[in-house]
Every structure is written in structure tokens, then in C-alpha cells.
Design an enzyme around this catalytic site. Sequence first.
Site, PDB file in Angstrom:
ATOM      1  CG  HIS A  17      -2.009  -1.008   1.521  1.00  0.00           C
ATOM      2  ND1 HIS A  17      -1.821  -1.771   2.516  1.00  0.00           N
ATOM      3  CD2 HIS A  17      -3.100  -1.525   0.604  1.00  0.00           C
ATOM      4  CE1 HIS A  17      -3.100  -2.530   1.952  1.00  0.00           C
ATOM      5  NE2 HIS A  17      -3.623  -2.186   0.942  1.00  0.00           N
ATOM      6  NE  ARG A  90      -2.808  -7.834  -4.378  1.00  0.00           N
ATOM      7  CZ  ARG A  90      -3.344  -8.643  -3.419  1.00  0.00           C
ATOM      8  NH1 ARG A  90      -3.828  -9.058  -2.318  1.00  0.00           N
ATOM      9  NH2 ARG A  90      -4.909  -8.789  -3.798  1.00  0.00           N
ATOM     10  CB  SER A 128      -4.913  -6.427   4.593  1.00  0.00           C
ATOM     11  OG  SER A 128      -4.292  -4.977   3.946  1.00  0.00           O
TER      12      SER A 128
END
Length: 158
Positions: A17, A90, A128
Site C-alpha cells: 500500500h 498484484r 492485509s
Amino acid sequence: MKIGVYPGSFDPATYGHLDIIKRASQLVDYLIVGVLNNVRKKPLLTVEERIKLLQDITEDLDNVSVEAFSGLLVDFVKEKNANIIIRGLRAVTDFEYELQMAQVNQSLDKNIETIFLATSVQYSFLSSSLVKEIAKFGGNVDSLVPQKVSDYMKKKYI
């Protein structure tokens, strides 16, 4: 002035991030990191905790602010007088979902463009969810998240 919004849940913020935030802040005059307050999800960190951690790790970026939002992203973007949404990718699986969201957002407001930034290779595996899982079982997340986030995660799970 080009104002961009980088939305996400950031539960917690990772090095991936932060990489996107730093790179996006160079593409726009002003970047708002939008922390989604999704009432249907049960995040580990409160919105206030996520905002504080993001503010801490971006304090050296003069053209970046962090704000919470709920509801439609396009409404938040318009409210902030922005017209650019920044999204990180990603893998191919991210692209399929993000392309669909970008197309929906543009159908809701033709003035809003989405810019995709490929995640730097060293962060392409990061999520996350992965960080939360590792932290939950006492694993070391120092290489996955900024130090301030890691310290906070350790307190949260001890």
C-alpha cells in the site's frame, strides 16, 4: 489541479500500500487515501486506527491526506473534487475485478478515470489478510508492513 483518490480498507496498511501511495503521489498534485468504512465487514482495526496508522506512515508526503469514507466511491471522489481513482494490481485476478469496478465507476460518472499501478515485484504477494493471519499466530510481520504498523499489530495481538 489533479486530485486522485487511492481507496482501500487498509486493514492493516502494508508496504505494498505504501509503495502505491508514494508512486501515486508523484502522479497527481494531491492524493487522498480513502479508508473505506464498510459496515458489512468486521475489520481488525477501527477506521480511526487505520487512519492514524496511514497518517503516521505518510507524514513525510506533503501532498497526501487520509480520510474515511463510506458508500459509493464515485460519490466520495466527486465530493473531494477529484477525478482520478488509483488502484494497485498484484496479479491477473486483481485485474479482472478492478477492471469491472473501473467500468462501473465510469458508467456512474464519465468524468472519473481509473489509473492502475502494477505493484512492485517485491510486494506482489502481500495482502492485509496475509498480514493479519501471520500476526494472529504470533508471526513476525516486520518485513511486510511499515514499522509503526508492525509495532501496533504486536500490541493488538499481545
